[in-house]
Design an enzyme around this catalytic site. Structure first.
Site, PDB file in Angstrom:
ATOM      1  N   SER A  65     -80.198  41.746  -7.659  1.00 24.69           N
ATOM      2  CA  SER A  65     -80.839  41.112  -8.810  1.00 24.69           C
ATOM      3  C   SER A  65     -80.217  39.775  -9.201  1.00 24.69           C
ATOM      4  CB  SER A  65     -80.826  42.061  -9.998  1.00 24.69           C
ATOM      5  OG  SER A  65     -79.503  42.450 -10.297  1.00 24.69           O
ATOM      6  N   LYS A  91     -89.399  46.949 -15.834  1.00 22.04           N
ATOM      7  CA  LYS A  91     -89.558  45.608 -15.265  1.00 22.04           C
ATOM      8  C   LYS A  91     -91.048  45.371 -14.975  1.00 22.04           C
ATOM      9  CE  LYS A  91     -84.745  45.028 -14.133  1.00 22.04           C
ATOM     10  NZ  LYS A  91     -83.741  45.986 -13.653  1.00 22.04           N
ATOM     11  N   HIS A 134     -86.109  45.724  -8.775  1.00 25.59           N
ATOM     12  CA  HIS A 134     -86.638  44.356  -8.733  1.00 25.59           C
ATOM     13  C   HIS A 134     -87.666  44.177  -7.622  1.00 25.59           C
ATOM     14  CE1 HIS A 134     -84.364  42.300 -11.866  1.00 25.59           C
ATOM     15  NE2 HIS A 134     -83.354  43.095 -11.548  1.00 25.59           N
TER      16      HIS A 134
HETATM   17  C1  LIG Z   1     -82.592  46.726 -14.158  1.00 24.53           C
HETATM   18  C2  LIG Z   1     -81.893  47.517 -13.117  1.00 24.53           C
HETATM   19  C3  LIG Z   1     -81.432  48.804 -13.373  1.00 24.53           C
HETATM   20  C4  LIG Z   1     -81.486  49.408 -14.735  1.00 24.53           C
HETATM   21  O1  LIG Z   1     -82.787  49.746 -15.072  1.00 24.53           O
HETATM   22  P1  LIG Z   1     -83.092  50.260 -16.556  1.00 24.53           P
HETATM   23  O2  LIG Z   1     -84.318  51.080 -16.405  1.00 24.53           O
HETATM   24  O3  LIG Z   1     -83.246  49.050 -17.400  1.00 24.53           O
HETATM   25  O4  LIG Z   1     -81.901  51.073 -16.968  1.00 24.53           O
HETATM   26  C5  LIG Z   1     -80.883  49.524 -12.329  1.00 24.53           C
HETATM   27  N1  LIG Z   1     -80.775  48.988 -11.088  1.00 24.53           N
HETATM   28  C6  LIG Z   1     -81.190  47.738 -10.818  1.00 24.53           C
HETATM   29  C7  LIG Z   1     -81.050  47.194  -9.441  1.00 24.53           C
HETATM   30  C8  LIG Z   1     -81.742  46.960 -11.819  1.00 24.53           C
HETATM   31  O5  LIG Z   1     -82.128  45.719 -11.561  1.00 24.53           O
END
Ligand SMILES: *Cc1c(COP(=O)(O)O)cnc(C)c1O
Length: 397
Positions: free
Chosen positions: A186, A243, A214
């Site tokens: 990310s 996301k 992502h």
């Molecule tokens: C955003 C993200 C998370 C966390 O996700 P949430 O649902 O906001 O807790 C975990 N792993 C990766 C790779 C992320 O980008």
């Protein structure tokens, strides 16, 4: 024995240290919905840092679905899933996610942080090994810390190192071996080398877990993620509803039936934390229907990403290479990233500087992210703001 006052002074000194190093993160406040434009502290700003890849965070269809779900099933569950917190819609969403991802079943968590925090410990014991990419998300690192398997780590995307770690795990007598990787890293927007990882896993009898936060919703055919993008199958997927799939909250693990069944019995963030609220579940179901058919949004997203990268490069900025809608503009030093974000805000563009501890020291950057709701005019406006800012803070000559 130091007293409470000394403890609070100690914490205040830590905060002062963070400030002195230019590492203090300040939260800007939005009034109104998340979107390509946001109202921030009384000003309309172009927003280039949300994970709102398909622009669904303020989508009227998701809002309507959330309202309808609340009308039908109420506001809160006031229970964990196994006591009295499972609605029929929870199971519908789990089945729908599994179908979308090509897995046998899935299990919901309050967030992907919890999914990653809870997935390793029930599945792997001290006889086993987990091999983790060095740039994996913090939640994978924490989840691995919480499990008793032997831990191995390989340099980011370094397949020779992965093979060395696989060999070490096998020679160490590991019963089961699980490789864990982000599908997309990310901070950089780099894709994991899933075909190579799969081949190595097969050669060493290992399994593969991919955290596709992502990617789900916009990478690969119908947005089914990085495994679909590469045409490879993986053993376990974790992901988020926070996301591209509407951006609210919620996470999941998808995989073979027995894995999901065991997680339902043993995963601690699942057993000891509240069920997702009906509004989120209802909107997520609607989001999956939209996302599956959203080739137009995905085309717009990647078109925006190409235009944005080309414009920044033409202006003279140093980017990390790639095609993902995460487009990092490298400035190296944290204070410079801070100054650039401040100056861009003056010019009506909201971005976030990323610096230690979320990226290594000396690798500070402005992480920009494209989404499908941004127009060509928005991007031209942002490119002009970036060029002016780059010259003002000395990143550009
Ligand atoms: C955003 C993200 C998370 C966390 O996700 P949430 O649902 O906001 O807790 C975990 N792993 C990766 C790779 C992320 O980008």
């Amino acid at each position: 024995m130091a007293d409470r006052a000394a403890f609070l002074v100690h914490l205040a000194e830590t905060l002062r240290g963070i400030e002195a190093e230019g590492l203090m993160k300040r939260e800007r406040q939005i009034s109104g919905p998340q979107g390509a434009h946001v109202e921030m502290e009384g000003r309309r700003m172009l927003n280039l840092c949300a994970n709102n890849y398909l622009g669904l965070a303020d989508d009227a269809r998701l809002i309507a679905a959330a309202k309808a779900a609340m009308d039908a099933d109420g506001y809160g569950m006031a229970s964990v899933r196994f006591i009295c917190g499972t609605e029929t819609s929870h199971r519908r969403l789990e089945a729908r996610l599994a179908e979308f991802l090509g897995m046998e079943d899935s299990i919901l968590f309050a967030a992907c942080f919890d999914a990653n925090g809870g997935v390793f410990e029930p599945l792997l014991g001290p006889e086993d090994a987990v091999i983790s990419d060095s740039l994996n998300h913090a939640s994978i690192i924490d989840g691995i810390r919480l499990c008793k398997a032997r831990r191995f780590r390989y340099a980011n995307a370094d397949m020779d190192d992965l093979e060395a770690q696989l060999r070490a795990a096998r020679d160490g007598g590991a019963r089961f071996i699980l490789i864990a990787t982000d599908g997309v890293f990310s901070m950089d927007g780099y894709l994991a080398k899933l075909p190579e990882i799969r081949a190595l896993a097969d050669a060493y009898g290992a399994m593969v877990l991919v955290d596709d936060c992502h990617a789900t919703g916009f990478m690969g055919p119908q947005g089914r993620g990085t495994p679909a993008h590469f045409g490879v199958s993986v053993d376990l997927l974790t992901g988020t509803l926070g996301k591209a799939l509407g951006g609210a909250l919620g996470g999941y693990v998808a995989g073979p039936q027995v894995v999901i069944d065991l997680l339902r019995q043993r995963a601690r963030p699942y057993l000891f934390s509240n069920a997702l609220p009906p509004a989120v579940v209802g909107a997520a179901l609607a989001a999956l229907d939209i996302v599956e058919g959203a080739d137009d949004l995905r085309a717009q997203l990647f078109d925006n990403a190409r235009y944005w990268r080309a414009g920044l490069e033409a202006a003279g900025f140093r980017l990390l290479p790639g095609a993902h809608p995460i487009v990092p503009v490298m400035v190296d030093e944290a204070p410079l990233a801070q100054a650039m974000a401040r100056e861009l805000a003056q010019r009506g563009v909201h971005v976030a500087g990323f610096f230690f501890p979320v990226v290594p020291r000396g690798k500070a950057r402005i992480r920009t992210q494209m989404n499908a709701a941004l127009t060509r005019d928005d991007l031209d406006f942002a490119l002009e703001a970036f060029a002016g800012t780059g010259r003002a803070v000395g990143v550009l000559a």
